[in-house]
Design a protein around this motif. Sequence first.
Motif, PDB file in Angstrom:
ATOM      1  N   ILE A  43       7.303 -16.196   0.508  1.00 56.56           N
ATOM      2  CA  ILE A  43       7.825 -16.951   1.643  1.00 56.56           C
ATOM      3  C   ILE A  43       8.914 -16.125   2.319  1.00 56.56           C
ATOM      4  N   GLY A  44       9.008 -16.205   3.629  1.00 52.98           N
ATOM      5  CA  GLY A  44      10.067 -15.519   4.343  1.00 52.98           C
ATOM      6  C   GLY A  44      11.422 -16.086   3.964  1.00 52.98           C
ATOM      7  N   ALA A  45      12.427 -15.217   3.822  1.00 55.19           N
ATOM      8  CA  ALA A  45      13.755 -15.659   3.403  1.00 55.19           C
ATOM      9  C   ALA A  45      14.350 -16.653   4.396  1.00 55.19           C
ATOM     10  N   GLU A  46      14.105 -16.467   5.678  1.00 54.49           N
ATOM     11  CA  GLU A  46      14.653 -17.391   6.679  1.00 54.49           C
ATOM     12  C   GLU A  46      14.046 -18.782   6.537  1.00 54.49           C
ATOM     13  N   ARG A  47      12.751 -18.823   6.285  1.00 56.13           N
ATOM     14  CA  ARG A  47      12.088 -20.119   6.081  1.00 56.13           C
ATOM     15  C   ARG A  47      12.613 -20.811   4.837  1.00 56.13           C
ATOM     16  N   LEU A  48      12.842 -20.042   3.783  1.00 55.76           N
ATOM     17  CA  LEU A  48      13.358 -20.642   2.555  1.00 55.76           C
ATOM     18  C   LEU A  48      14.788 -21.135   2.768  1.00 55.76           C
ATOM     19  N   HIS A  49      15.562 -20.412   3.564  1.00 55.54           N
ATOM     20  CA  HIS A  49      16.927 -20.852   3.867  1.00 55.54           C
ATOM     21  C   HIS A  49      16.913 -22.204   4.591  1.00 55.54           C
ATOM     22  N   GLU A  50      15.978 -22.388   5.497  1.00 55.68           N
ATOM     23  CA  GLU A  50      15.870 -23.665   6.208  1.00 55.68           C
ATOM     24  C   GLU A  50      15.605 -24.797   5.223  1.00 55.68           C
ATOM     25  N   ALA A  51      14.729 -24.552   4.241  1.00 54.39           N
ATOM     26  CA  ALA A  51      14.444 -25.566   3.220  1.00 54.39           C
ATOM     27  C   ALA A  51      15.655 -25.773   2.318  1.00 54.39           C
ATOM     28  N   TRP A  52      16.333 -24.678   1.963  1.00 50.11           N
ATOM     29  CA  TRP A  52      17.519 -24.745   1.097  1.00 50.11           C
ATOM     30  C   TRP A  52      18.595 -25.632   1.725  1.00 50.11           C
ATOM     31  N   GLU A  53      18.782 -25.558   3.027  1.00 49.15           N
ATOM     32  CA  GLU A  53      19.788 -26.382   3.698  1.00 49.15           C
ATOM     33  C   GLU A  53      19.478 -27.873   3.610  1.00 49.15           C
TER      34      GLU A  53
ATOM     35  N   HIS B  95       4.854 -22.673   4.388  1.00 53.74           N
ATOM     36  CA  HIS B  95       5.256 -21.289   4.644  1.00 53.74           C
ATOM     37  C   HIS B  95       4.919 -20.346   3.490  1.00 53.74           C
ATOM     38  N   LEU B  96       4.338 -20.871   2.430  1.00 48.99           N
ATOM     39  CA  LEU B  96       3.963 -20.048   1.280  1.00 48.99           C
ATOM     40  C   LEU B  96       2.591 -19.423   1.495  1.00 48.99           C
ATOM     41  N   VAL B  97       2.481 -18.144   1.182  1.00 48.16           N
ATOM     42  CA  VAL B  97       1.177 -17.485   1.139  1.00 48.16           C
ATOM     43  C   VAL B  97       1.030 -16.851  -0.235  1.00 48.16           C
ATOM     44  N   GLN B  98      -0.177 -16.809  -0.729  1.00 47.97           N
ATOM     45  CA  GLN B  98      -0.435 -16.197  -2.028  1.00 47.97           C
ATOM     46  C   GLN B  98      -0.827 -14.747  -1.830  1.00 47.97           C
ATOM     47  N   VAL B  99      -0.173 -13.855  -2.573  1.00 50.93           N
ATOM     48  CA  VAL B  99      -0.439 -12.425  -2.447  1.00 50.93           C
ATOM     49  C   VAL B  99      -0.857 -11.858  -3.793  1.00 50.93           C
ATOM     50  N   ASP B 100      -1.720 -10.866  -3.754  1.00 49.59           N
ATOM     51  CA  ASP B 100      -2.139 -10.126  -4.939  1.00 49.59           C
ATOM     52  C   ASP B 100      -1.647  -8.699  -4.777  1.00 49.59           C
ATOM     53  N   LEU B 101      -0.810  -8.263  -5.703  1.00 51.47           N
ATOM     54  CA  LEU B 101      -0.167  -6.958  -5.606  1.00 51.47           C
ATOM     55  C   LEU B 101      -0.506  -6.105  -6.819  1.00 51.47           C
ATOM     56  N   GLU B 102      -0.772  -4.833  -6.556  1.00 51.36           N
ATOM     57  CA  GLU B 102      -1.169  -3.933  -7.622  1.00 51.36           C
ATOM     58  C   GLU B 102       0.035  -3.455  -8.426  1.00 51.36           C
ATOM     59  N   ARG B 103      -0.235  -3.055  -9.660  1.00 49.47           N
ATOM     60  CA  ARG B 103       0.799  -2.495 -10.516  1.00 49.47           C
ATOM     61  C   ARG B 103       1.414  -1.266  -9.849  1.00 49.47           C
ATOM     62  N   GLY B 104       2.755  -1.195  -9.899  1.00 46.00           N
ATOM     63  CA  GLY B 104       3.450  -0.060  -9.311  1.00 46.00           C
ATOM     64  C   GLY B 104       3.907  -0.277  -7.881  1.00 46.00           C
ATOM     65  N   ARG B 105       3.547  -1.411  -7.255  1.00 47.69           N
ATOM     66  CA  ARG B 105       3.965  -1.657  -5.875  1.00 47.69           C
ATOM     67  C   ARG B 105       5.485  -1.836  -5.805  1.00 47.69           C
ATOM     68  N   LEU B 106       6.129  -1.066  -4.941  1.00 50.93           N
ATOM     69  CA  LEU B 106       7.563  -1.185  -4.733  1.00 50.93           C
ATOM     70  C   LEU B 106       7.833  -2.341  -3.776  1.00 50.93           C
ATOM     71  N   LEU B 107       8.669  -3.292  -4.196  1.00 52.53           N
ATOM     72  CA  LEU B 107       9.009  -4.431  -3.363  1.00 52.53           C
ATOM     73  C   LEU B 107      10.350  -4.218  -2.665  1.00 52.53           C
ATOM     74  N   TYR B 108      11.351  -3.766  -3.413  1.00 53.64           N
ATOM     75  CA  TYR B 108      12.663  -3.503  -2.831  1.00 53.64           C
ATOM     76  C   TYR B 108      13.321  -2.332  -3.545  1.00 53.64           C
ATOM     77  N   ASP B 109      14.088  -1.566  -2.795  1.00 51.41           N
ATOM     78  CA  ASP B 109      14.991  -0.572  -3.355  1.00 51.41           C
ATOM     79  C   ASP B 109      16.420  -1.052  -3.131  1.00 51.41           C
ATOM     80  N   PRO B 110      17.400  -0.519  -3.884  1.00 54.80           N
ATOM     81  CA  PRO B 110      18.789  -0.931  -3.666  1.00 54.80           C
ATOM     82  C   PRO B 110      19.208  -0.748  -2.203  1.00 54.80           C
ATOM     83  N   GLY B 111      19.812  -1.795  -1.657  1.00 54.64           N
ATOM     84  CA  GLY B 111      20.259  -1.756  -0.273  1.00 54.64           C
ATOM     85  C   GLY B 111      19.266  -2.299   0.728  1.00 54.64           C
ATOM     86  N   ASP B 112      18.021  -2.483   0.301  1.00 53.24           N
ATOM     87  CA  ASP B 112      17.019  -3.045   1.222  1.00 53.24           C
ATOM     88  C   ASP B 112      17.342  -4.509   1.517  1.00 53.24           C
TER      89      ASP B 112
END
Length: 235
Positions: A106-116, A27-44
Motif C-alpha cells: 500500500i502507498g504510504a500516503e494512503r496508509l497515513h490517511e487510514a492511520w489518521e 488500496h492494497l495490491v498483492q505483489v510477488d517478489l523474487e528472492r534478492g529484490r532490493l526494497l529500500y536502502d538506507p536513506g531511501d
Amino acid sequence: MQRPVTALQNSLLEALPKEDYALVAPHLVQVDLERGRLLYDPGDPIDHVYFPHDGVISLMTLMDSGAAIESATIGPEGALGLMAAVAPRQSLSRAIVQTPLTAARIGAERLHEAWEKSAHLRDLADRHTEALFGHAIQSVACNALHSVEARFCRWLLTCHDRISSDTVALTQEFLADMLGVQRTTVTAVARSLQAKGAIRYRRGVVDILDRQVLQALTCECYTVIRGTYARLLGG
C-alpha cells in the motif's frame, strides 16, 4: 507482478476490525517478489508499506567497508515501513527480500490517511514498532554472544516459521552476510547441522528435516523474539 488482495494472511491486517480494514482494503495490491529484490536502502524515502503473506524480508545494517549483518527480519507477523503511516520516513537499513515473497503493498500516503482515522491502526503501528525494536536489540546481543551454529539455527527456525515450505533457497554469500561471517564458516556450520540430521544442505539450498534438532541447538533468542511478538501483537 501485482494483483488485488483476495485473502488475508498477514497477522497485522487480520487484527484490524472490519471497519478499520475497510479503510485500507481498496488500496492494497498483492505483489510477488523474487528472492534478492532490493526494497529500500538506507536513506531511501519509504513510499510503500509491505505486509508479507508468505516469505521473509531481511533488514541489513551496512558498514562503510561494505560489510553487512542482519539486524531483524519481517514476515507475516509484521510489516515493512509501517511507521511511514505516521509521517514521511526514510529507511534506516537495507530491506531485501530474503525468500520468495508474497505481500500486500500500500502507498504510504494512503496508509497515513487510514492511520489518521483509525485508533486501532495507530495502536497496532505502535506495538509493531516496539516488537521490531525488541527483535533488533535481541539480535544485537545474539550476534555478539552466541555461536554461529546457534545463530544459524535461530535464523533457520525463524525463516521456517514464515514460509510455506521446508526448503529455503539461499546463496552462501547471502547467508554469510546475514550471519556476519565468512562463506567458508557457513559451509562448515551447514555441514555440521547436516551431520546431526537437522538439515540437508546443497549448494544454495537448505532443506529443513528436523525442527526439534534445530530447537535443541539454537539459543534462547529464538524463544525470546517469538515471545516479544506474541506479547505485543498476539502472534
